[in-house]
Design a protein around this motif. Structure first.
Motif, PDB file in Angstrom:
ATOM      1  N   PRO A   1      29.362  39.235  36.012  1.00  0.00           N
ATOM      2  CA  PRO A   1      29.549  38.107  35.095  1.00  0.00           C
ATOM      3  C   PRO A   1      30.349  38.522  33.863  1.00  0.00           C
ATOM      4  N   ILE A   2      31.112  37.578  33.327  1.00  0.00           N
ATOM      5  CA  ILE A   2      31.872  37.796  32.089  1.00  0.00           C
ATOM      6  C   ILE A   2      31.288  36.873  31.027  1.00  0.00           C
ATOM      7  N   LEU A   3      30.749  37.470  29.981  1.00  0.00           N
ATOM      8  CA  LEU A   3      30.116  36.714  28.903  1.00  0.00           C
ATOM      9  C   LEU A   3      31.064  36.687  27.708  1.00  0.00           C
TER      10      LEU A   3
ATOM     11  N   GLY B   1      37.374  34.026  23.939  1.00  0.00           N
ATOM     12  CA  GLY B   1      37.128  33.121  25.049  1.00  0.00           C
ATOM     13  C   GLY B   1      37.679  33.676  26.349  1.00  0.00           C
ATOM     14  N   PHE B   2      37.253  33.095  27.466  1.00  0.00           N
ATOM     15  CA  PHE B   2      37.660  33.584  28.788  1.00  0.00           C
ATOM     16  C   PHE B   2      39.168  33.498  28.967  1.00  0.00           C
ATOM     17  N   GLU B   3      39.769  32.395  28.564  1.00  0.00           N
ATOM     18  CA  GLU B   3      41.206  32.210  28.747  1.00  0.00           C
ATOM     19  C   GLU B   3      42.031  33.116  27.837  1.00  0.00           C
TER      20      GLU B   3
ATOM     21  N   TRP C   1      44.073  37.722  37.960  1.00  0.00           N
ATOM     22  CA  TRP C   1      43.594  38.229  39.245  1.00  0.00           C
ATOM     23  C   TRP C   1      42.602  39.368  39.061  1.00  0.00           C
ATOM     24  N   GLU C   2      42.720  40.116  37.953  1.00  0.00           N
ATOM     25  CA  GLU C   2      41.756  41.181  37.694  1.00  0.00           C
ATOM     26  C   GLU C   2      40.387  40.577  37.356  1.00  0.00           C
ATOM     27  N   LYS C   3      40.387  39.495  36.586  1.00  0.00           N
ATOM     28  CA  LYS C   3      39.127  38.823  36.277  1.00  0.00           C
ATOM     29  C   LYS C   3      38.503  38.236  37.542  1.00  0.00           C
TER      30      LYS C   3
ATOM     31  N   GLY D   1      40.213  43.460  28.491  1.00  0.00           N
ATOM     32  CA  GLY D   1      41.502  43.806  29.077  1.00  0.00           C
ATOM     33  C   GLY D   1      41.350  44.361  30.484  1.00  0.00           C
ATOM     34  N   ASN D   2      42.477  44.796  31.053  1.00  0.00           N
ATOM     35  CA  ASN D   2      42.444  45.334  32.416  1.00  0.00           C
ATOM     36  C   ASN D   2      41.631  46.621  32.505  1.00  0.00           C
TER      37      ASN D   2
END
Length: 600
Positions: free
Chosen positions: A292-294, A272-274, A281-283, A247-248
């Protein structure tokens, strides 16, 4: 279908998609036109009346208005509504002379507000000018609530927060900082006429997995850690950091970590990423800062060496869906992954905590241990007590807290005057034709494929050196004008007068969206299928115009109309007109004035 009654305020309000989608129903196109005209203070005041915190929300809002923006019918990206709000705040003059003054004569009613965040401040902002004595209690020494404790300074400068909170406190509101409310019964005993609970959702969820207790020294709850950073209690973190959550709050944690010494910062998410709850925009901002986002990794165990955290073991999962489309995360069978780290920030959600509300004080709680709150009036089951913001329905965003505050203020005012709180005031509507000449309008109605203008950012190397350096620099005057010109003015409505129509079909021919059809009447399902372009979005109405000489009806699909005005320009008889509908939601003070006028 029956002819559309456009005199009903909600009809054209629903057509102004951005304003309709905003929980506080801010008149978006109106303030964007004022920005385009360089009238920044006027644009700011329109925002202040609706959303209370233009400068704060212009930086932090989750932008429910933008997915609804009609510009999305023309191209990919909506108008940068949120960042234009910031423009009004950045370039306004000194507007303190335009704000309400503290009332000299109070009305004798005292209101307690628990929590000094956006919901409570919105309630106080609405009630104080009416003579109510508003007393705000907060456990922190300064007002702002989660806006101060959980939003990093690089997103929301303290000067902006201080300024807009002070505008409200200067209305004669008593703020008692450093005062934690530990008993609702004790507060009720102080004989306040009403109590508003806007204490947020102050408790972060933890992870009960092996190793949590042993490695506790380096495992931190995200919102508590952000609060400690905000107040200067924490100024460093380990070089290798894992942030758990999508989350944010997780995005704020990882970006703050980069500024406090984190060299290898990773975000790990079970979904998942989506599907992550963080705003797109935060991502993007996190990844721009080399974080990185795993995805699809579920934490199984904190590893440690005699109590010193060494890492986390993750299980790889994948999403499977049942016949009803419900998602389940199931193991892939791949070997577990061990990711080394020095510190972990747990940002897997927030929850409400009401240990200070005695369960025998007249407030009913549901099975999730949340108070039962009427979503229209914000009333609890205790007649004196109202809720709002995260405390009412769980974690959302500042703009929702503001909207709750407006509704609660109306209810509190009606309750204190002994009236039915379920009677809600109608919005105020102003209508004006935009015709200046035969083919000239008082607003810019050109439809052009203009791409969204990016907001300038501070250089990454500079930004990562200072946790208080604001990353987004905001639009300058030139960029603001260009972005404002992308607005399609969807509050300027195409209004049809059947008696003037000669059914020449000139409007049908020139319409760029094929949204106008002259046809025989029928039921809605039938009509939607027989239009020039089938109207598939049932969430927006069909505009039905009658009184045609052939007995047919004019049908316009409100969903795809761009409000370009070409139909009105082309019409030889003036059957089409462009009329601006300014819909202003009525707040507590205007509602009270309306009632007095009706009684007179």
């Amino acid at each position: 279908m029956k002819p559309t009654d456009i005199s009903v305020p909600d009809y054209f309000h629903k057509v102004v998609d951005c304003q309709w989608a905003c929980p506080a129903h801010t008149p978006v196109p109106e303030y964007i036109r004022l920005i385009a005209a360089g009238r920044y203070s006027d644009a700011y005041m329109i925002n202040w009346e609706s959303n209370v915190f233009p400068g704060i929300l212009g930086r932090t809002c989750d932008r429910p208005c933008e997915p609804a923006c009609r510009r999305g019918r023309v191209e990919k990206d909506p108008v940068a509504i949120c960042r234009l709000k910031r423009v009004a705040a950045d370039f306004k003059d000194d507007i303190r002379g335009r704000l309400p003054k503290p009332v000299k004569q109070k009305n004798g009613k005292r209101i307690a507000l628990v929590g000094g965040g956006p919901a409570s401040l919105a309630v106080a902002r609405d009630l104080a000018p009416m003579g109510y004595e508003c007393v705000v209690f907060d456990q922190d020494p300064q007002s702002g609530g989660m806006m101060r404790t959980q939003i990093p300074k690089f997103r929301l400068p303290e000067s902006v927060l201080d300024e807009e909170c002070q505008y409200i406190l200067d209305l004669g509101i008593e703020f008692i900082g450093g005062k934690r409310i530990d008993s609702l019964k004790a507060l009720l005993a102080e004989n306040f006429d009403a109590i508003f609970v806007g204490c947020g959702a102050p408790r972060g969820r933890d992870l009960d997995i092996p190793g949590r207790k042993e490695a506790a020294q380096n495992v931190h709850i995200g919102i508590d850690w952000l609060s400690s950073v905000s107040f200067g209690h924490i100024d460093k973190i380990g070089k290798r950091v894992i942030v758990l959550g999508g989350g944010n709050t997780a995005m704020d944690c990882c970006r703050s970590s980069r500024r406090l010494g984190g060299e290898e910062v990773k975000v790990v998410v079970r979904s998942g990423f989506e599907e992550m709850k963080a705003s797109p925009w935060e991502k993007e901002d996190a990844m721009h800062e080399d974080i990185p986002i795993l995805n699809f990794l579920v934490p199984k165990e904190f590893t440690h060496d005699n109590g010193k955290l060494t890492g986390i073991v993750f299980e790889k999962v994948k999403a499977e869906y049942d016949a009803k489309g419900r998602r389940n995360l199931v193991p892939t069978g791949e070997p577990d992954q061990h990711i080394e780290c020095d510190d972990v920030l747990v940002a897997v959600g927030q929850e409400n905590a009401f240990p200070w509300i005695e369960r025998d004080c007249g407030i009913e709680f549901d099975k999730w241990d949340m108070p039962k709150v009427d979503p229209k009036t914000m009333a609890s089951t205790h007649p004196k007590i109202f809720f709002g913001g995260d405390a009412a329905f769980g974690p959302k965003n500042i703009i929702w807290a503001v909207a709750h505050g407006h509704e609660a203020a109306i209810s509190i005012d009606r309750f204190c005057r002994g009236e039915d709180i379920n009677v809600r005031p109608a919005p105020q509507v102003a209508v004006s034709s935009q015709k200046m000449g035969i083919h000239e309008w008082s607003y810019d109605n050109e439809i052009a494929p203009d791409k969204r203008y990016r907001v300038p950012h501070r250089d990454k190397v500079v930004a990562l050196r200072d946790i208080k350096a604001e990353v987004e620099l905001g639009y300058d005057v030139e960029l603001a004008l260009k972005e404002a010109d992308r607005c399609l003015n969807c509050d300027v409505q195409t209004v049809f007068t059947g008696e003037l129509c000669i059914e020449c079909d000139a409007c049908v021919d020139i319409c760029p969206m094929d949204c106008i059809t002259f046809t025989q009447n029928g039921d809605e399902t039938d009509l939607r299928a027989r239009l020039q372009a089938p109207a598939k979005n049932h969430n927006q109405d069909l505009y039905i115009g009658s009184d045609l000489k052939t007995g047919r009806v004019m049908v316009k699909d409100e969903d795809v109309c761009l409000h370009c005005g070409l139909c009105a320009e082309r019409c030889p008889t003036g059957a089409w007109d462009m009329q601006k509908y300014l819909i202003d939601m009525t707040h507590a003070e205007q509602a009270c004035q309306q009632q007095k006028q009706s009684a007179a």
